[in-house]
Design a protein around this motif. Sequence first.
Motif, PDB file in Angstrom:
ATOM      1  N   GLN A 134      11.217 -16.090   2.821  1.00 52.31           N
ATOM      2  CA  GLN A 134      11.545 -15.408   4.077  1.00 52.31           C
ATOM      3  C   GLN A 134      12.191 -14.037   3.863  1.00 52.31           C
ATOM      4  N   THR A 135      12.642 -13.743   2.633  1.00 53.96           N
ATOM      5  CA  THR A 135      13.236 -12.435   2.358  1.00 53.96           C
ATOM      6  C   THR A 135      12.399 -11.625   1.379  1.00 53.96           C
ATOM      7  N   LEU A 136      11.177 -12.081   1.111  1.00 55.69           N
ATOM      8  CA  LEU A 136      10.311 -11.385   0.160  1.00 55.69           C
ATOM      9  C   LEU A 136      10.000  -9.963   0.634  1.00 55.69           C
ATOM     10  N   TYR A 137       9.735  -9.822   1.928  1.00 55.38           N
ATOM     11  CA  TYR A 137       9.404  -8.499   2.453  1.00 55.38           C
ATOM     12  C   TYR A 137      10.557  -7.523   2.239  1.00 55.38           C
ATOM     13  N   GLN A 138      11.782  -7.972   2.572  1.00 54.27           N
ATOM     14  CA  GLN A 138      12.957  -7.093   2.404  1.00 54.27           C
ATOM     15  C   GLN A 138      13.105  -6.687   0.946  1.00 54.27           C
ATOM     16  N   THR A 139      12.844  -7.626   0.049  1.00 53.08           N
ATOM     17  CA  THR A 139      12.971  -7.342  -1.382  1.00 53.08           C
ATOM     18  C   THR A 139      11.996  -6.258  -1.798  1.00 53.08           C
ATOM     19  N   ILE A 140      10.743  -6.401  -1.353  1.00 60.93           N
ATOM     20  CA  ILE A 140       9.720  -5.408  -1.688  1.00 60.93           C
ATOM     21  C   ILE A 140      10.089  -4.037  -1.104  1.00 60.93           C
ATOM     22  N   ALA A 141      10.569  -4.062   0.133  1.00 66.60           N
ATOM     23  CA  ALA A 141      10.843  -2.801   0.841  1.00 66.60           C
ATOM     24  C   ALA A 141      12.019  -2.049   0.238  1.00 66.60           C
ATOM     25  N   THR A 142      12.963  -2.798  -0.344  1.00 69.45           N
ATOM     26  CA  THR A 142      14.183  -2.128  -0.822  1.00 69.45           C
ATOM     27  C   THR A 142      14.317  -2.088  -2.333  1.00 69.45           C
TER      28      THR A 142
ATOM     29  N   SER B  86       0.834  -1.203   0.000  1.00 68.46           N
ATOM     30  CA  SER B  86       0.000   0.000   0.000  1.00 68.46           C
ATOM     31  C   SER B  86       0.861   1.243   0.000  1.00 68.46           C
ATOM     32  N   ALA B  87       1.899   1.216   0.840  1.00 74.52           N
ATOM     33  CA  ALA B  87       2.799   2.373   0.945  1.00 74.52           C
ATOM     34  C   ALA B  87       3.461   2.679  -0.389  1.00 74.52           C
ATOM     35  N   ARG B  88       3.655   1.623  -1.200  1.00 73.95           N
ATOM     36  CA  ARG B  88       4.288   1.809  -2.512  1.00 73.95           C
ATOM     37  C   ARG B  88       3.284   2.114  -3.609  1.00 73.95           C
ATOM     38  N   GLY B  89       2.031   2.311  -3.215  1.00 74.32           N
ATOM     39  CA  GLY B  89       1.040   2.742  -4.201  1.00 74.32           C
ATOM     40  C   GLY B  89       0.263   1.618  -4.866  1.00 74.32           C
ATOM     41  N   TYR B  90       0.431   0.384  -4.420  1.00 74.20           N
ATOM     42  CA  TYR B  90      -0.355  -0.699  -5.005  1.00 74.20           C
ATOM     43  C   TYR B  90      -1.720  -0.733  -4.335  1.00 74.20           C
ATOM     44  N   THR B  91      -2.740  -1.099  -5.135  1.00 75.04           N
ATOM     45  CA  THR B  91      -4.106  -1.067  -4.610  1.00 75.04           C
ATOM     46  C   THR B  91      -4.730  -2.453  -4.484  1.00 75.04           C
TER      47      THR B  91
END
Lengths: 178, 116
Positions: A140-148, A40-45
Amino acid sequence: MGDTDDCTKAERTVFVTVGTTCFDALVKAADTQEFKSELSARGYTHLLFQIGRGSYIPTKSTGEDGSLVVDFFTFSSSIADNLRSASLVISHAGSGSIFETLRLRKPLIVVVNEDLMDNHQSELAEELAERKHLFCTLPQTLYQTIATMNLESLLPYRPGDAAPVAKLINRFLGFPDD
Amino acid sequence: MQIYRSREVGQSYITSVGTTLIAIAHALWIMIKIRPQVILCNGPGTRLPLCVIAFLFKLVGIRWSSTIYVESIARVRRLSLSGLLLYKLHMVDQFFVQWPQLQKIYPRSHYVGCLM
């Protein structure tokens, strides 16, 4: 009123696909509150899951409270339309899914399933990631990938051309060059 | 026309011996029925029996088919099991790989680039 802003907000869908496999670890990793907030923070709906033979069912959401709209399905005869309307694709490491997505020039994150025996498919994902055509990660590293991730750093993939190979085969078989 | 796979994904290697033999028998029937001049193959589980039959025919002097084997695009650093067998035993006429790393390890192969 604030409603008109929400109505005109462009739809940006993240499509998660596991093909014909069972890849609960990926679906679970993308179904966390933390992950969805980051999207959401990255603009996906919208977040759409294709869960294949998986047994984990993601939580649907209508997004009325301003959060991500979440939906899922198991299989469809072709995911081409889903890929086409996605703004970001998160896929298992199947070569079919990978190349279908790359040919559509969609940003792609490939998630490798370490539970698969003889995981040769990770070779393809790692090679294409090295060539900067996609991002390669684990559940397990999917979140980090999305965040960075920086989608601008991805390079478009030029589809292969089979014409030179056909020529090579023709020559080997003794056919004259056209 | 359908062709039998020698091994399904995830199938145990022990039962694969049986299914491979069935697939080879089926491939023999196809060879005799169609007499292909060219066998061009790619596809896990389906290519080995046909290439084996074509090779055995060649050994006994029946040179009906040229065989061209294209290794899967998903194979970047290592060959598939059937690819390795066909390469090591010199069983096909042309061996194509889609990534340069494989061509370096297997010099008798032809690097043809990614076909997708």
